[in-house]
Write a protein that holds these residues in place. Structure first.
Motif, PDB file in Angstrom:
ATOM      1  N   SER A 199       0.831  -1.208   0.000  1.00  0.00           N
ATOM      2  CA  SER A 199       0.000   0.000   0.000  1.00  0.00           C
ATOM      3  C   SER A 199       0.862   1.253   0.000  1.00  0.00           C
ATOM      4  CB  SER A 199      -0.903   0.014   1.233  1.00  0.00           C
ATOM      5  OG  SER A 199      -0.122   0.202   2.417  1.00  0.00           O
ATOM      6  N   MET A 200       0.255   2.376  -0.287  1.00  0.00           N
ATOM      7  CA  MET A 200       0.989   3.635  -0.280  1.00  0.00           C
ATOM      8  C   MET A 200       1.542   3.948   1.107  1.00  0.00           C
ATOM      9  SD  MET A 200      -1.451   5.901  -2.839  1.00  0.00           S
ATOM     10  CE  MET A 200      -0.366   7.323  -2.793  1.00  0.00           C
ATOM     11  N   MET A 201       0.808   3.600   2.146  1.00  0.00           N
ATOM     12  CA  MET A 201       1.323   3.786   3.498  1.00  0.00           C
ATOM     13  C   MET A 201       2.479   2.842   3.770  1.00  0.00           C
ATOM     14  SD  MET A 201       1.387   5.286   6.438  1.00  0.00           S
ATOM     15  CE  MET A 201      -0.007   6.398   6.175  1.00  0.00           C
ATOM     16  N   GLY A 202       2.334   1.593   3.354  1.00  0.00           N
ATOM     17  CA  GLY A 202       3.382   0.601   3.581  1.00  0.00           C
ATOM     18  C   GLY A 202       4.665   0.896   2.817  1.00  0.00           C
ATOM     19  N   THR A 203       4.548   1.534   1.661  1.00  0.00           N
ATOM     20  CA  THR A 203       5.733   1.853   0.850  1.00  0.00           C
ATOM     21  C   THR A 203       6.239   3.269   1.085  1.00  0.00           C
ATOM     22  OG1 THR A 203       4.285   2.485  -1.002  1.00  0.00           O
ATOM     23  CG2 THR A 203       5.106   0.221  -0.961  1.00  0.00           C
ATOM     24  N   GLY A 204       5.653   3.985   2.032  1.00  0.00           N
ATOM     25  CA  GLY A 204       6.154   5.314   2.393  1.00  0.00           C
ATOM     26  C   GLY A 204       5.830   6.395   1.394  1.00  0.00           C
ATOM     27  N   THR A 205       4.736   6.257   0.651  1.00  0.00           N
ATOM     28  CA  THR A 205       4.368   7.298  -0.320  1.00  0.00           C
ATOM     29  C   THR A 205       3.098   8.037   0.065  1.00  0.00           C
ATOM     30  OG1 THR A 205       3.261   5.630  -1.686  1.00  0.00           O
ATOM     31  CG2 THR A 205       5.539   6.184  -2.247  1.00  0.00           C
ATOM     32  N   SER A 206       2.540   7.718   1.227  1.00  0.00           N
ATOM     33  CA  SER A 206       1.372   8.426   1.736  1.00  0.00           C
ATOM     34  C   SER A 206       1.647   8.822   3.179  1.00  0.00           C
ATOM     35  CB  SER A 206       0.129   7.535   1.662  1.00  0.00           C
ATOM     36  OG  SER A 206      -1.003   8.198   2.190  1.00  0.00           O
ATOM     37  N   ALA A 207       1.437  10.104   3.496  1.00  0.00           N
ATOM     38  CA  ALA A 207       1.741  10.595   4.845  1.00  0.00           C
ATOM     39  C   ALA A 207       0.649  10.254   5.839  1.00  0.00           C
ATOM     40  CB  ALA A 207       1.960  12.111   4.819  1.00  0.00           C
ATOM     41  N   MET A 208      -0.584  10.148   5.373  1.00  0.00           N
ATOM     42  CA  MET A 208      -1.718   9.854   6.259  1.00  0.00           C
ATOM     43  C   MET A 208      -2.683   8.931   5.523  1.00  0.00           C
ATOM     44  SD  MET A 208      -2.543  13.708   7.748  1.00  0.00           S
ATOM     45  CE  MET A 208      -2.798  14.400   6.104  1.00  0.00           C
ATOM     46  N   ALA A 209      -3.242   7.984   6.255  1.00  0.00           N
ATOM     47  CA  ALA A 209      -4.230   7.091   5.651  1.00  0.00           C
ATOM     48  C   ALA A 209      -5.012   6.392   6.752  1.00  0.00           C
ATOM     49  CB  ALA A 209      -3.562   6.055   4.743  1.00  0.00           C
ATOM     50  N   SER A 210      -6.268   6.097   6.469  1.00  0.00           N
ATOM     51  CA  SER A 210      -7.111   5.431   7.454  1.00  0.00           C
ATOM     52  C   SER A 210      -6.879   3.927   7.414  1.00  0.00           C
ATOM     53  CB  SER A 210      -8.590   5.765   7.206  1.00  0.00           C
ATOM     54  OG  SER A 210      -8.948   5.538   5.849  1.00  0.00           O
ATOM     55  N   TRP A 211      -6.538   3.375   8.570  1.00  0.00           N
ATOM     56  CA  TRP A 211      -6.305   1.941   8.733  1.00  0.00           C
ATOM     57  C   TRP A 211      -6.856   1.522  10.093  1.00  0.00           C
ATOM     58  CZ3 TRP A 211      -4.040  -1.447   5.246  1.00  0.00           C
ATOM     59  CH2 TRP A 211      -3.397  -0.872   4.130  1.00  0.00           C
ATOM     60  N   TRP A 212      -7.158   0.245  10.246  1.00  0.00           N
ATOM     61  CA  TRP A 212      -7.543  -0.282  11.545  1.00  0.00           C
ATOM     62  C   TRP A 212      -6.309  -0.395  12.429  1.00  0.00           C
ATOM     63  CZ3 TRP A 212     -12.474  -0.093  12.642  1.00  0.00           C
ATOM     64  CH2 TRP A 212     -13.406  -0.126  11.585  1.00  0.00           C
ATOM     65  N   THR A 213      -6.481  -0.105  13.704  1.00  0.00           N
ATOM     66  CA  THR A 213      -5.334  -0.006  14.601  1.00  0.00           C
ATOM     67  C   THR A 213      -4.538  -1.306  14.699  1.00  0.00           C
ATOM     68  OG1 THR A 213      -6.863  -0.428  16.449  1.00  0.00           O
ATOM     69  CG2 THR A 213      -6.261   1.864  16.020  1.00  0.00           C
ATOM     70  N   ASN A 214      -5.184  -2.461  14.550  1.00  0.00           N
ATOM     71  CA  ASN A 214      -4.433  -3.707  14.661  1.00  0.00           C
ATOM     72  C   ASN A 214      -3.498  -3.929  13.468  1.00  0.00           C
ATOM     73  OD1 ASN A 214      -6.825  -4.242  13.040  1.00  0.00           O
ATOM     74  ND2 ASN A 214      -6.302  -6.410  13.166  1.00  0.00           N
ATOM     75  N   GLN A 215      -3.542  -3.050  12.454  1.00  0.00           N
ATOM     76  CA  GLN A 215      -2.654  -3.162  11.297  1.00  0.00           C
ATOM     77  C   GLN A 215      -1.404  -2.297  11.434  1.00  0.00           C
ATOM     78  OE1 GLN A 215      -5.977  -2.158   8.576  1.00  0.00           O
ATOM     79  NE2 GLN A 215      -5.566  -4.101   7.558  1.00  0.00           N
ATOM     80  N   LEU A 216      -1.273  -1.593  12.567  1.00  0.00           N
ATOM     81  CA  LEU A 216      -0.142  -0.685  12.733  1.00  0.00           C
ATOM     82  C   LEU A 216       1.186  -1.425  12.684  1.00  0.00           C
ATOM     83  CD1 LEU A 216       0.802   2.234  13.309  1.00  0.00           C
ATOM     84  CD2 LEU A 216       0.715   1.665  15.756  1.00  0.00           C
ATOM     85  N   GLY A 217       1.266  -2.588  13.318  1.00  0.00           N
ATOM     86  CA  GLY A 217       2.517  -3.320  13.337  1.00  0.00           C
ATOM     87  C   GLY A 217       3.006  -3.689  11.951  1.00  0.00           C
TER      88      GLY A 217
END
Length: 428
Positions: A258-276
């Protein structure tokens, strides 16, 4: 209290290597074994690590509960629900079922789930418990809780020369402006990406005092509210968010890609248990923020505690007492927690939560702290109704019409109108 990692390794060594095999059997288990031992089937979805940990937990249960043998069946998310539907239709559903709230009514309202009122739930808060309750009984026991949050990459804020936002005061207007500013400051980096549905829309509606679906099983919003929501995100396409085609690609990506996982999105909505998982993928010390609101008041954030998943029992099982014995052990024992950890969400049992936090990773500790921080705000708002019968199809419908808006093949008003008509058909 026992050390989490030590106990898990010790237990794993005790039971030995567990083969990951899917086990079949007749509906409702059987009376197999020379001494009439009860055999129960337990089905779940998840990653390889969840399969391994769950099989190891089952082995410990089997060794400590004479007369009961639990056998595992598992798969990925998509195939899991197709298989369960086929099994239930043929009267051959597993005795114990890992359940998602989107599907709870689809099975409970058709009489396919066992009432679990005999499971010990004194350490569960009422809202969490009610996530698995319909007007007919308690049909799902929450294994863990999470919340939709705005996952944020501080490194990208620093690179853009910007301060992290104050999530107790920011508004939707602030969010759009911040996203646009970050997108302008970096090549290939965007302020945010497409919303996480239907959770993001649920929060938007909760902030307006309504719900995606009501307790009566109907849509809780109108065309104007849906069109306004679509318009807000459309205004950010190419100006705070990526292009429609990039968003479509991101929609089908898992956390790692994902864009969050690859460091190309500064903010994105995700469920908290996916933070790790997102933290590991991005290599950044990601943070959790509250959702923005219309007036900058966190008590109107619309956030709620969602069951990350539940355990349910099959109504036609031959062994309802043993099913509830296993579910009780799985959600209330330290032995099960040694294997489950945070994998099925922040444990819903308060004592078990404290137990696993003794050896929590940094992302898991952040998740627990965040869940605690928003507790008073969550309690000040209405509990989200149990998803309506037919809810599981609404996610795909919402994503589809959202994409039509992003590609500008439909106006927000056209998409909202068509979407509501299609959703109403699903809920009939």
């Amino acid at each position: 209290m026992k050390n989490f990692r030590y106990t898990k390794l010790a237990a794993a060594a005790l039971v030995g290597a567990v083969a990951l095999t899917a086990c079949g059997g007749d509906a409702g288990g059987d009376e197999g074994g020379e001494d009439g031992e009860v055999t129960l089937r337990f089905s779940w979805w998840g990653s390889d690590s969840r399969h391994q940990a769950t099989e190891e937990a089952i082995e410990v249960f089997n060794e400590s509960h004479e007369g009961i043998t639990v056998e595992g069946e598992y798969g990925d998310w998509g195939g899991y629900w197709d298989q369960l539907a086929t099994q239930a239709a043929g009267g051959e559903a597993p005795d114990i079922i890992q359940m998602d709230d989107k599907y709870l009514r689809e099975y409970a309202d058709r009489g396919s789930l066992l009432d679990l009122s005999d499971v010990e739930t004194s350490e569960f808060d009422q809202g969490t418990l009610d996530n698995g309750r319909t007007e007919d009984g308690l049909f799902g026991i929450t294994t863990g809780i999470n919340s939709l949050a705005m996952v944020t990459n501080p490194d990208l804020f620093e690179e853009a020369g910007m301060e992290m936002p104050d999530d107790t005061t920011w508004t939707w207007e602030d969010f759009a402006e911040i996203s646009a500013e970050i997108s302008e400051s970096g090549d290939g980096v965007y302020g945010t990406n497409n919303p996480n549905e239907p959770g993001s829309f649920q929060i938007w509606l909760r902030q307006q005092g309504t719900n995606f679906t009501t307790a009566e099983g109907e849509l809780g919003f109108d065309q104007a509210q849906a069109a306004e929501y679509f318009q807000y995100w459309l205004d950010m396409v190419g100006d705070g968010m990526a292009s429609a085609s990039e968003l479509a690609e991101n929609q089908s990506a898992g956390p790692d890609q994902s864009m969050m996982g690859t460091g190309t999105s500064a903010m994105a909505s995700w469920w908290t248990n996916q933070l790790g998982g997102l933290t590991e993928a991005s290599g950044a010390e990601l943070e959790l923020l509250r959702f923005p609101t219309e007036g900058g008041n966190p008590e109107e954030s619309g956030m709620w505690y969602k069951s990350s998943m539940m355990l349910s029992g099959y109504a036609e099982t031959d062994h309802p007492e043993e099913v509830q014995t296993f579910i009780d052990w799985f959600v209330n024992s330290e032995e099960a927690a040694d294997f489950n950890g945070f994998d099925r969400g922040l444990p819903a049992n308060a004592s078990i939560r404290e137990y696993v936090l003794e050896d929590a990773s940094a992302p898991d500790q952040k998740t627990a702290d965040f869940i605690t921080d928003i507790e008073s705000e969550v309690e000040a708002q209405e509990v989200e109704p149990v998803p309506a019968l037919g809810f599981s199809a609404l996610q795909e419908i919402l994503y589809r019409y959202e994409s039509e808006v992003f590609f500008e093949t439909m106006t927000p008003e056209e998409a909202a109108d068509a979407m509501i008509g299609e959703m109403e058909q699903e809920l009939q």
